[in-house]
Design a protein around this motif. Structure first.
Motif, PDB file in Angstrom:
ATOM      1  N   LEU A   1       0.815  -1.220   0.000  1.00  0.00           N
ATOM      2  CA  LEU A   1       0.000   0.000   0.000  1.00  0.00           C
ATOM      3  C   LEU A   1       0.848   1.269   0.000  1.00  0.00           C
TER       4      LEU A   1
ATOM      5  N   THR B   1       2.284   3.207  -2.301  1.00  0.00           N
ATOM      6  CA  THR B   1       1.900   4.306  -3.182  1.00  0.00           C
ATOM      7  C   THR B   1       0.642   5.002  -2.683  1.00  0.00           C
ATOM      8  N   LEU B   2      -0.333   4.266  -2.267  1.00  0.00           N
ATOM      9  CA  LEU B   2      -1.574   4.843  -1.758  1.00  0.00           C
ATOM     10  C   LEU B   2      -1.323   5.711  -0.530  1.00  0.00           C
TER      11      LEU B   2
ATOM     12  N   LEU C   1      -1.632   9.907  -0.182  1.00  0.00           N
ATOM     13  CA  LEU C   1      -2.479  10.549   0.837  1.00  0.00           C
ATOM     14  C   LEU C   1      -1.681  11.545   1.681  1.00  0.00           C
TER      15      LEU C   1
END
Length: 192
Positions: free
Chosen positions: A72, A74-75, A79
């Protein structure tokens, strides 16, 4: 200490985020028509790159790796970057409204500026410790600022140059960017 200088110079010149890694081309072309705008965009992006690295490195190493959430990356990084850009927007809106309005949509586009995400991911990929990551981020950010200022100078010069009709406008910008990129490739042997 010499390792930190090597990391900084490497990020600034040898692996320049725009001229060598070809990241952040949109603001590089869109925001370099005036030196003031280019400098403002470069400084805002510099702040976001360094701050994003300062936040994402511990998030990755201290939270994501122990929990097995590396997939996760990159996510989470996007953010964090989006949140930091909002902070920069609020600050510029209050402290420098003219710069805020001149940057227009490009300020919001720092969120999707691949240089910011690329630098944070490169720090993890290069397996730098926290201090090295901050130095790398600062070098990359200053390299982005340098590329913006150089291109704005080239564009100022192009305004008065006599160009063939086929090269006027965007074509000459890409030719100039390509030549600048070739010039920066000359730094490849500088750091070993």
């Amino acid at each position: 200490m010499t390792d930190m200088v090597k990391i900084f110079i490497s990020a600034l010149l040898v692996d320049n985020v725009v001229f060598v890694q070809y990241l952040a081309i949109c603001p590089f072309i869109g925001m370099t028509s005036e030196t003031g705008k280019a400098t403002g965009m470069g400084l805002a992006t510099t702040f976001v790159i360094v701050l994003a690295t300062a936040v994402t490195w511990p998030l990755y190493k201290l939270v994501m790796v122990p929990l097995g959430l590396q997939f996760l990356q990159t996510l989470f990084f996007i953010l964090v970057i989006a949140s930091l850009v909002q902070l920069v927007e609020f600050y510029l809106k209050k402290s420098a409204p003219s710069l805020y309005s001149s940057m227009g949509i490009y300020l919001s586009l720092i969120t999707t500026n691949c240089a910011v995400l690329g630098v944070t991911i490169n720090c993890i990929g290069k397996n730098y410790d926290y201090a090295q990551s901050i130095v790398y981020a600062l070098g990359s950010a200053v390299g982005f600022l340098l590329s913006m200022v150089i291109m704005s100078g080239v564009r100022d010069r192009l305004k008065t140059a006599k160009l063939p009709a086929a090269f006027k406008g965007t074509p000459i910008l890409f030719v100039a960017a390509g030549l600048l990129s070739l010039a920066f490739l000359g730094f490849k042997g500088l750091i070993k």
